[in-house]
Design a protein around this motif. Structure first.
Motif, mmCIF file in Angstrom:
data_model
loop_
_atom_site.group_PDB
_atom_site.id
_atom_site.type_symbol
_atom_site.label_atom_id
_atom_site.label_comp_id
_atom_site.label_asym_id
_atom_site.label_seq_id
_atom_site.Cartn_x
_atom_site.Cartn_y
_atom_site.Cartn_z
ATOM 1 N N TYR A 229 30.719 34.852 50.445
ATOM 2 C CA TYR A 229 31.123 36.019 49.643
ATOM 3 C C TYR A 229 30.654 35.881 48.194
ATOM 4 O O TYR A 229 30.274 36.873 47.555
ATOM 5 N N VAL A 234 31.389 40.509 49.171
ATOM 6 C CA VAL A 234 32.279 40.597 50.332
ATOM 7 C C VAL A 234 31.674 41.522 51.381
ATOM 8 O O VAL A 234 31.267 42.645 51.078
ATOM 9 N N GLN A 262 38.771 37.463 51.051
ATOM 10 C CA GLN A 262 38.062 38.660 50.583
ATOM 11 C C GLN A 262 38.697 39.199 49.301
ATOM 12 O O GLN A 262 37.989 39.569 48.354
ATOM 13 N N SER A 266 36.951 39.662 45.660
ATOM 14 C CA SER A 266 36.909 40.993 45.057
ATOM 15 C C SER A 266 37.542 40.984 43.667
ATOM 16 O O SER A 266 37.064 41.658 42.740
ATOM 17 N N LYS A 267 38.605 40.213 43.516
ATOM 18 C CA LYS A 267 39.263 40.093 42.214
ATOM 19 C C LYS A 267 38.348 39.425 41.203
ATOM 20 O O LYS A 267 38.247 39.845 40.045
ATOM 21 N N GLU A 269 35.084 39.480 41.260
ATOM 22 C CA GLU A 269 33.980 40.393 40.964
ATOM 23 C C GLU A 269 34.394 41.503 39.990
ATOM 24 O O GLU A 269 33.552 42.013 39.237
ATOM 25 N N SER A 270 35.665 41.881 40.026
ATOM 26 C CA SER A 270 36.140 42.960 39.148
ATOM 27 C C SER A 270 36.662 42.463 37.813
ATOM 28 O O SER A 270 36.947 43.251 36.921
#
Length: 271
Positions: A229, A234, A262, A266-267, A269-270
């Motif tokens: 990932y 992801v 996942q 995602s956290k 990446e943001s």
């Protein structure tokens, strides 16, 4: 998105109480193509209500024998009947003059990569949809001329097809053949990943792992999924379990682990 491989013994539990954390189910179409009666009705009930993908067993894309065109046409009808969202197969072969009940390694060479790619293009033309080829586990590399990674990438590019990224297979092959799983992951094309697999395996020896899909996923494979990932972003990932299938609650614990990993990525990446 998180998926679960559907086996017949799971039909009733899933119909009675479908777990909200499972976004899609995967089946081998060969096991359901001609299934009728009560099982067929239950299967149709699930495909009408939930997302399904298919992971084939007998396309035998690397076989020296001609493609089974009638079988491919049957798949096309089946996919339409059940609103199948994606189709994947193994980058291997399982037939010659007869059918073998195992996945055999295709020689890693430019010639065989182009041969396989041409056959994939034919299948995609008949199905009128892309197919995703899975990087497979293998225990010998006959007539190898190029690396597994170069072979895989050449097939994907020449066929213009998608990739089913099997994280456990990368781990198994890295141990068995002595290469870096992380470097292999880095060499794969992110844009071609349709979805991923994760599964358990059996340790035959320190330097020999057998890909069985019959045990819990181990920590190093979970860590490799995290790396996948981080490298590729992801992607939808499915838990495979073919043997020694535990209670649904235990399977869902591993499904939840995929969701957690996942969400963590995602956290990041943001952030």
């Amino acid at each position: 998105m998180v998926g679960l491989g559907l086996r017949r013994e799971m039909l009733d539990p899933l119909i009675e109480s479908y777990p909200k954390q499972v976004d899609f189910l995967e089946v081998a179409p060969e096991n359901w193509l001609i299934l009728g009666g009560a099982l067929g009705k239950k299967f149709k009930q699930l495909t009408e209500q939930h997302n399904f993908v298919c992971h084939g067993l007998s396309l035998s894309i690397g076989s020296p024998e001609p493609l089974d065109i009638n079988f491919i046409k049957e798949l096309k009808v089946f996919f339409k009947q059940h609103n199948i969202k994606a189709y994947s197969e193994h980058l291997s072969y399982c037939s010659g003059k007869g059918h073998m009940y195992d996945l055999m390694p295709i020689p890693f060479s430019e010639e065989s990569a182009r041969y396989v790619a041409e056959r994939i293009r034919t299948v995609q033309d008949i199905l009128e949809m892309p197919i995703a080829m899975e990087n497979v586990s293998y225990y010998a590399a006959p007539a190898q001329q190029i690396s597994e990674l170069d072979f895989t990438n050449l097939v994907l590019e020449e066929a213009d097809c998608e990739l089913l990224l099997d994280v456990n297979n990368i781990y198994v092959n890295a141990i068995n053949h002595g290469y870096s799983a992380t470097e292999f992951l880095k060499g794969l094309p992110s844009k071609r990943i349709r979805y991923g697999h994760i599964a358990g395996h059996y340790n035959e020896a320190e330097d020999l792992i057998v890909d069985t899909h019959g045990a819990d996923v181990i920590d190093p494979v979970w860590q490799l999924l995290r790396e996948a990932y981080q490298i590729h972003g992801v992607f939808p990932t499915l838990l495979e379990r073919d043997f020694n299938i535990p209670a649904m609650s235990e399977l869902l614990n591993e499904v939840n682990t995929i969701s957690t990993i996942q969400a963590e990525q995602s956290k990041r990446e943001s952030a």
